[in-house]
Design an enzyme around this catalytic site. Structure first.
Site, PDB file in Angstrom:
ATOM      1  CE1 TYR A  21      38.629 -72.474 124.230  1.00 36.86           C
ATOM      2  CE2 TYR A  21      40.326 -72.911 125.997  1.00 36.86           C
ATOM      3  CZ  TYR A  21      39.622 -73.421 124.787  1.00 36.86           C
ATOM      4  OH  TYR A  21      39.797 -74.362 124.396  1.00 36.86           O
ATOM      5  CG  LEU A  22      34.974 -68.205 131.192  1.00 40.95           C
ATOM      6  CD1 LEU A  22      33.569 -67.948 131.972  1.00 40.95           C
ATOM      7  CD2 LEU A  22      35.779 -66.659 131.274  1.00 40.95           C
TER       8      LEU A  22
ATOM      9  N   GLY B  45      40.202 -70.703 137.334  1.00 41.41           N
ATOM     10  CA  GLY B  45      40.808 -69.348 137.620  1.00 41.41           C
ATOM     11  C   GLY B  45      39.576 -67.959 137.491  1.00 41.41           C
ATOM     12  CG  HIS B  46      38.360 -66.715 133.816  1.00 38.45           C
ATOM     13  ND1 HIS B  46      39.139 -67.739 132.904  1.00 38.45           N
ATOM     14  CD2 HIS B  46      38.789 -65.459 133.372  1.00 38.45           C
ATOM     15  CE1 HIS B  46      39.772 -67.126 131.993  1.00 38.45           C
ATOM     16  NE2 HIS B  46      39.893 -65.856 132.045  1.00 38.45           N
TER      17      HIS B  46
ATOM     18  CB  SER C 163      42.451 -68.219 127.978  1.00 36.70           C
ATOM     19  OG  SER C 163      41.455 -67.749 129.087  1.00 36.70           O
ATOM     20  NE  ARG C 164      47.505 -64.691 124.630  1.00 38.66           N
ATOM     21  CZ  ARG C 164      47.374 -63.557 125.142  1.00 38.66           C
ATOM     22  NH1 ARG C 164      47.086 -63.409 126.337  1.00 38.66           N
ATOM     23  NH2 ARG C 164      46.806 -62.575 124.358  1.00 38.66           N
TER      24      ARG C 164
END
Lengths: 316, 316
Positions: free
Chosen positions: A39-40, A43-44, A211-212
């Site tokens: 669930y990128l 940031g990722h 992601s949350r």
């Protein structure tokens, strides 16, 4: 099974993933790993970018790790979108994806039952039972409300390191304690891996990317800004000498979050390396860490139904 | 620091050891590791021999690992003879020795104190604090009287694997539970290492070879033969149908050892892979494991002064 005919190779077994990495290394290439739960977001992708600067090829792993979730936590509703993730990774210039179905041996018992969440000991004596624990650093902050969380993180990162054999691994400092725990684990167990921690990426309005966040209701999304604003306030207040006691900083920041409708998991000032208590703000590197819950859009149907919802944690 | 001018290179730092191994691998050589605590006997040398058949180069490590000893155990009096060990390894055709001074980061506290035994948590928050645990397999047999033993073994073996990066690691099945624990750890954490377990080596009269045998008094050395004789009796009695209940085998063997003056740590029949209880001797692979203490020659001056002495454990 490899799907190397695609542009971005996606590996689903440890053997195929390791074979690909070894081939890269044999050609003299330095390998970086970016472990994710998918669930990128930007940031990722900033971690992938950093990894590309540190190594010749970048592997990203996508795996929602069951051993770091407790039974009442949000494993089942953790957001997933693997197809879109692969597109994003390809666009970011990632070189391979490791996307295993499961990383844990789970032997069904006589009744055929097998638990998805193997964090706790289950059934058959042939099932997964080995765990890596960083005993002190795992305790404060997130460890308070999630006692098995870092054991799960360390165990899965150990497995990913053994499968992907990276020279470099890149983590985000939004999960500050996780980054410190991994650094300590790598030092203590002599992993031949350089750990790189990258700064928090924020939305334009200041909210730390996570992601949350996708699970926050629109109202909670707005209210959660009290965290980044509170951290900015604290930084300024300490710099200007308006507040000088760690306990005062924490109490005022907690007040601001609760006023905005957040349920505080913790607001703490700790030694930035050892995560041990501090008595003043001047004689050592200081971490100000915050985690708070805000109501989720799907609160009625999730495990997070005890009045809490998605969590947004940030550190400076 | 390397001493490559000697015939057998001896490395004392992780960096030098790893560099040597990587050079071997780059030349296409397969590397085997034989982890030992030194004071080598024919049993160890049989492991080196087996390792040579499995790989191109063999590294032996000599390190008395403090984290697998409890405070009351025999860490201080564990027999050591590094110079003779090196000669034996050279003669056996070993290719390199890893002989570190210490493998654990120990930061002295404010009082300058630093514990040699880091198995329990000590002082400074910067000290070693990461441990690997195989939760179920560590519990029975030796785990009963030595609750932290396998945690220490798994942790040091993990470190040695990360430093020496072996393709193959060879262990003795005299330490049967240790072998099974390591196999499980390697499977669960995806170590890229093949674990090989070699049969017990016995003295001409049947006693299992063990470094700790050096601490037996001459009388104890004789009395300890009841173990190998008891195991042979049990094997024969079961094969001939003279005894058929696991509990009867254990009770009779225990009686023979106690009659000979031994203090039994355990006599148990378990599932040979999972070390779980069994109800009969026919439906699965069975392990008969024995550990007993006999008075040591130096009992008056050792930690083993509570009526026990050197231990000789054997399994079939």
């Amino acid at each position: 099974m490899s799907t190397e005919d695609q542009e971005l190779p996606v590996f689903t077994t440890a053997a195929d993933m390791r074979a690909w990495v070894r081939k890269q290394k044999k050609s003299g290439r330095k390998v970086a790993l970016v472990p994710t739960m998918g669930y990128l977001h930007e940031g990722h992708l900033s971690l992938v970018k950093a990894a590309k600067e540190k190594a010749d090829v970048v592997v990203a792993s996508i795996y929602v790790n069951p051993t770091q979730f407790a039974a009442h936590e949000d494993f089942d509703v953790y957001p997933r979108n693997p197809a879109e993730d692969r597109d994003k990774l390809a666009a970011a210039g990632c070189h391979a994806v490791f996307e295993p179905d499961s990383l844990y041996v789970s032997v069904p018992g006589a009744d055929g039952e097998s638990s998805n969440v193997v964090g706790r000991e289950s059934g058959h004596p042939g099932s997964h039972e080995t765990f890596v624990t960083v005993e002190r650093l795992q305790r404060p902050l997130c460890g308070g409300s999630r006692p098995h969380f870092f054991r799960g993180v360390c165990t899965v990162v150990t497995k990913l390191f053994h499968i992907c054999e990276p020279d470099v691994a890149v983590f985000g400092r939004k999960d500050y304690q996780q980054w410190r725990v991994i650094c300590r684990m790598v030092r203590d167990l002599d992993f031949p891996v350089e750990v790189v921690g990258m700064p928090i990426c924020r939305e334009p309005d200041g909210l730390a990317m996570s992601s949350r966040n996708a699970r926050l209701s629109p109202e909670s999304r707005e209210r959660a800004l009290c965290i980044s604003r509170g951290l900015a306030w604290a930084e300024k207040a300490v710099a200007e000498g308006a507040v000088s006691e760690p306990a005062d900083v924490a109490a005022q920041l907690r007040g601001r979050i609760e006023e905005a409708g957040g349920t505080v998991d913790y607001v703490e000032l700790l030694h930035a390396h050892h995560l041990s208590p501090i008595s003043d703000l001047t004689s050592q590197p200081v971490l100000l860490a915050v985690a708070a819950h805000f109501p989720a859009r799907d609160r009625g149907t999730t495990h997070a139904a005890n009045g809490h919802g998605s969590k947004n944690s940030q550190s400076v």
